[in-house]
Design a protein around this motif. Structure first.
Motif, PDB file in Angstrom:
ATOM      1  N   GLY A   9       0.822  -1.209   0.000  1.00 10.29           N
ATOM      2  CA  GLY A   9       0.000   0.000   0.000  1.00 10.29           C
ATOM      3  C   GLY A   9       0.853   1.255   0.000  1.00 10.29           C
ATOM      4  O   GLY A   9       2.095   1.193  -0.057  1.00 10.29           O
ATOM      5  N   ALA A  10       0.191   2.407   0.080  1.00 10.10           N
ATOM      6  CA  ALA A  10       0.880   3.697  -0.066  1.00 10.10           C
ATOM      7  C   ALA A  10       1.930   3.938   1.012  1.00 10.10           C
ATOM      8  O   ALA A  10       2.929   4.627   0.776  1.00 10.10           O
ATOM      9  N   GLY A  11       1.735   3.368   2.198  1.00  7.16           N
ATOM     10  CA  GLY A  11       2.712   3.558   3.261  1.00  7.16           C
ATOM     11  C   GLY A  11       4.076   3.008   2.904  1.00  7.16           C
ATOM     12  O   GLY A  11       5.106   3.496   3.378  1.00  7.16           O
ATOM     13  N   ALA A  12       4.110   1.976   2.050  1.00  6.95           N
ATOM     14  CA  ALA A  12       5.384   1.406   1.626  1.00  6.95           C
ATOM     15  C   ALA A  12       6.156   2.380   0.743  1.00  6.95           C
ATOM     16  O   ALA A  12       7.369   2.529   0.862  1.00  6.95           O
ATOM     17  N   SER A  13       5.444   3.062  -0.156  1.00  3.23           N
ATOM     18  CA  SER A  13       6.105   4.042  -1.019  1.00  3.23           C
ATOM     19  C   SER A  13       6.449   5.323  -0.265  1.00  3.23           C
ATOM     20  O   SER A  13       7.349   6.061  -0.675  1.00  3.23           O
ATOM     21  N   LYS A  14       5.755   5.579   0.839  1.00  5.76           N
ATOM     22  CA  LYS A  14       6.063   6.758   1.650  1.00  5.76           C
ATOM     23  C   LYS A  14       7.503   6.711   2.138  1.00  5.76           C
ATOM     24  O   LYS A  14       8.173   7.748   2.249  1.00  5.76           O
ATOM     25  N   GLU A  15       8.019   5.519   2.397  1.00  2.71           N
ATOM     26  CA  GLU A  15       9.406   5.379   2.834  1.00  2.71           C
ATOM     27  C   GLU A  15      10.388   5.822   1.757  1.00  2.71           C
ATOM     28  O   GLU A  15      11.571   6.012   2.030  1.00  2.71           O
ATOM     29  N   LEU A  16       9.887   5.994   0.528  1.00  2.00           N
ATOM     30  CA  LEU A  16      10.729   6.409  -0.593  1.00  2.00           C
ATOM     31  C   LEU A  16      10.417   7.835  -1.024  1.00  2.00           C
ATOM     32  O   LEU A  16      10.802   8.275  -2.095  1.00  2.00           O
ATOM     33  N   ASN A  17       9.690   8.555  -0.158  1.00  2.00           N
ATOM     34  CA  ASN A  17       9.346   9.961  -0.383  1.00  2.00           C
ATOM     35  C   ASN A  17       8.263  10.147  -1.437  1.00  2.00           C
ATOM     36  O   ASN A  17       8.250  11.131  -2.172  1.00  2.00           O
ATOM     37  N   LEU A  18       7.334   9.199  -1.504  1.00  2.00           N
ATOM     38  CA  LEU A  18       6.130   9.367  -2.297  1.00  2.00           C
ATOM     39  C   LEU A  18       4.963   9.627  -1.346  1.00  2.00           C
ATOM     40  O   LEU A  18       5.046   9.374  -0.152  1.00  2.00           O
ATOM     41  N   PRO A  19       3.853  10.151  -1.878  1.00  4.57           N
ATOM     42  CA  PRO A  19       2.765  10.563  -0.993  1.00  4.57           C
ATOM     43  C   PRO A  19       1.961   9.401  -0.422  1.00  4.57           C
ATOM     44  O   PRO A  19       1.790   8.361  -1.071  1.00  4.57           O
ATOM     45  N   THR A  20       1.480   9.586   0.800  1.00  6.46           N
ATOM     46  CA  THR A  20       0.473   8.690   1.353  1.00  6.46           C
ATOM     47  C   THR A  20      -0.848   8.962   0.643  1.00  6.46           C
ATOM     48  O   THR A  20      -0.961   9.897  -0.170  1.00  6.46           O
ATOM     49  N   GLY A  21      -1.872   8.176   0.944  1.00  9.31           N
ATOM     50  CA  GLY A  21      -3.179   8.415   0.345  1.00  9.31           C
ATOM     51  C   GLY A  21      -3.704   9.800   0.667  1.00  9.31           C
ATOM     52  O   GLY A  21      -4.270  10.493  -0.199  1.00  9.31           O
ATOM     53  N   LEU A  22      -3.526  10.246   1.915  1.00  6.66           N
ATOM     54  CA  LEU A  22      -3.967  11.581   2.319  1.00  6.66           C
ATOM     55  C   LEU A  22      -3.190  12.651   1.569  1.00  6.66           C
ATOM     56  O   LEU A  22      -3.769  13.632   1.068  1.00  6.66           O
ATOM     57  N   GLU A  23      -1.883  12.472   1.462  1.00  8.17           N
ATOM     58  CA  GLU A  23      -1.054  13.454   0.763  1.00  8.17           C
ATOM     59  C   GLU A  23      -1.370  13.493  -0.728  1.00  8.17           C
ATOM     60  O   GLU A  23      -1.348  14.564  -1.357  1.00  8.17           O
ATOM     61  N   LEU A  24      -1.687  12.339  -1.305  1.00  6.42           N
ATOM     62  CA  LEU A  24      -2.071  12.306  -2.718  1.00  6.42           C
ATOM     63  C   LEU A  24      -3.355  13.097  -2.931  1.00  6.42           C
ATOM     64  O   LEU A  24      -3.481  13.843  -3.905  1.00  6.42           O
ATOM     65  N   LYS A  25      -4.302  12.953  -2.024  1.00  7.81           N
ATOM     66  CA  LYS A  25      -5.529  13.750  -2.115  1.00  7.81           C
ATOM     67  C   LYS A  25      -5.212  15.238  -2.106  1.00  7.81           C
ATOM     68  O   LYS A  25      -5.733  16.011  -2.912  1.00  7.81           O
ATOM     69  N   GLN A  26      -4.345  15.649  -1.183  1.00  7.93           N
ATOM     70  CA  GLN A  26      -4.001  17.069  -1.061  1.00  7.93           C
ATOM     71  C   GLN A  26      -3.289  17.574  -2.314  1.00  7.93           C
ATOM     72  O   GLN A  26      -3.536  18.697  -2.768  1.00  7.93           O
ATOM     73  N   GLN A  27      -2.433  16.740  -2.884  1.00  9.85           N
ATOM     74  CA  GLN A  27      -1.727  17.146  -4.103  1.00  9.85           C
ATOM     75  C   GLN A  27      -2.683  17.275  -5.283  1.00  9.85           C
ATOM     76  O   GLN A  27      -2.559  18.197  -6.100  1.00  9.85           O
ATOM     77  N   ILE A  28      -3.650  16.373  -5.379  1.00  9.44           N
ATOM     78  CA  ILE A  28      -4.626  16.449  -6.469  1.00  9.44           C
ATOM     79  C   ILE A  28      -5.497  17.687  -6.322  1.00  9.44           C
ATOM     80  O   ILE A  28      -5.815  18.363  -7.310  1.00  9.44           O
ATOM     81  N   ILE A  29      -5.877  18.016  -5.096  1.00  6.02           N
ATOM     82  CA  ILE A  29      -6.648  19.243  -4.860  1.00  6.02           C
ATOM     83  C   ILE A  29      -5.870  20.451  -5.358  1.00  6.02           C
ATOM     84  O   ILE A  29      -6.416  21.337  -6.022  1.00  6.02           O
ATOM     85  N   SER A  30      -4.573  20.488  -5.065  1.00  4.96           N
ATOM     86  CA  SER A  30      -3.739  21.599  -5.517  1.00  4.96           C
ATOM     87  C   SER A  30      -3.639  21.633  -7.041  1.00  4.96           C
ATOM     88  O   SER A  30      -3.744  22.699  -7.664  1.00  4.96           O
ATOM     89  N   LEU A  31      -3.449  20.474  -7.659  1.00  2.00           N
ATOM     90  CA  LEU A  31      -3.326  20.407  -9.112  1.00  2.00           C
ATOM     91  C   LEU A  31      -4.608  20.863  -9.814  1.00  2.00           C
ATOM     92  O   LEU A  31      -4.562  21.422 -10.917  1.00  2.00           O
ATOM     93  N   LEU A  32      -5.755  20.632  -9.170  1.00  2.00           N
ATOM     94  CA  LEU A  32      -7.046  20.968  -9.771  1.00  2.00           C
ATOM     95  C   LEU A  32      -7.610  22.296  -9.261  1.00  2.00           C
ATOM     96  O   LEU A  32      -8.792  22.586  -9.472  1.00  2.00           O
TER      97      LEU A  32
END
Length: 348
Positions: A9-32
């Motif tokens: 899940g997303a928590g695994a990629s978070k260790e590599l400096n990718l967004p969590t599910g919550l952070e992805l939501k926030q980034q999409i809000i910013s992009l839109l």
């Protein structure tokens, strides 16, 4: 029977400096976050997404104009704070294909951008990480070491036959890490390393932002690529909605459920255990004989009460006719879980 199944899940990629599910939501809000004007034009927001949505002649799956699509970005922007995830939001609007179209384009843009700033991004050389020190602090280093321990390059492929990965993430971090790590460890020809990684069974119920490997048709999407409008939309078509992911005619849903059902060892890393995703893994009330298994899961930051509920869900998922499965859900990061249970993970 597949011996080892990893659910990522997303928590695994978070260790590599990718967004969590919550952070992805926030980034999409910013992009839109377009400022809509009276003539249905817009300013602000992400230009690449706007370009993709304005190339209406090359869009498929919509009868809306580009102006109408931009207007519908408002629906996603205002609804996302109230939704568990972008996947849940798209599913809630399953009757409106425009929401899925816009959501997929925004997901693709956000994930590719995150890959480009992750610890696994390219340095000046393609098969080098921009931040190898932090990359090797993640769960992927001990995972890789468990796969290659006491193995020659030729022996690794045999060991990989007992591995299945069910990845709920859109990024390609697993493939990217393995390509680079195998290159450094074995110094085999790049084509042979790519062939080995391509042979790993990585099942993606929600798809990804594209194929990381070079193809003869030139359809590869490099890790962290900056795609312009038409290319961004093309890559977004690799993303799947929940409905698409559970369609046996267009997804790996049967294989995913079989792998979970017949796993000897089942590991959950950085997984949120949301009902929508658990439904993908489960055959519900279908009764099939299976052996009991070892099931370990990370649940970093979760309360004791929540972890007990997750353990109950996983016991139901791994119910066996031959005795209870061993289920442990720990308040650990992905890296800590693999380090703490390394012998259980690497043993036959």
């Amino acid at each position: 029977m597949t011996k080892n199944v990893f659910v990522i899940g997303a928590g695994a990629s978070k260790e590599l400096n990718l967004p969590t599910g919550l952070e992805l939501k926030q980034q999409i809000i910013s992009l839109l976050s377009y400022n809509l004007r009276g003539d249905h034009g817009s300013i602000g927001g992400d230009n690449d997404i706007r370009y993709a949505l304005s190339d209406i002649e090359n869009l498929s799956g919509t009868t809306s104009s580009s102006a109408e699509l931009i207007l519908k970005t408002e629906i996603i922007k205002h609804a996302l704070p109230y939704s568990i995830s972008i996947d849940n939001l798209i599913d809630a609007h399953r009757d409106d294909p425009d929401i899925a179209l816009i959501g997929k384009v925004a997901i693709t843009r956000a994930i590719l951008k995150a890959e480009s700033t992750s610890y696994l991004a390219d340095s000046k050389q393609r098969l080098h990480f921009s931040n190898p020190e932090n990359a090797n602090k993640s769960w992927l280093l001990p995972f890789f070491q468990s796969l290659t321990e006491n193995c020659t390059f030729e022996q690794v492929s045999m060991k990989l036959e007992d591995l299945s990965i069910i990845c709920f993430n859109y990024d390609r971090c697993i493939e990217r890490y393995l390509l680079v790590a195998l290159n450094f460890l074995y110094k085999a020809p790049t084509s042979e390393i790519e062939s080995l990684v391509m042979g790993i069974e990585i099942l993606r119920p929600y798809g990804s932002v594209g194929n990381i490997f070079d193809n003869s048709d030139g359809s590869a999407t490099p890790f962290g690529a900056k795609l312009e409008g038409p290319q961004l939309f093309k890559a977004s078509k690799m993303i799947k909605t929940f409905t698409e992911g559970t369609d046996p005619n267009s997804s790996d849903i049967k294989t995913i459920r079989d792998r979970v059902l017949y796993a000897k060892k089942l590991f959950f890393l950085g997984f949120g255990y949301h009902k929508l995703n658990m439904k993908i893994l489960s055959r519900n009330s279908e009764i099939i004989e299976r052996e009991n298994c070892l099931c370990l899961g990370s649940a970093f930051g979760e309360s004791t009460e929540n972890r007990l509920e997750i353990e109950k869900m996983l016991r139901d998922l791994t119910i066996s006719d031959t005795g209870p499965s061993i289920v442990k859900v720990e308040n650990l990061t992905c890296r800590e879980l693999i380090d703490n249970f390394s012998r259980a993970i690497s043993s036959d």
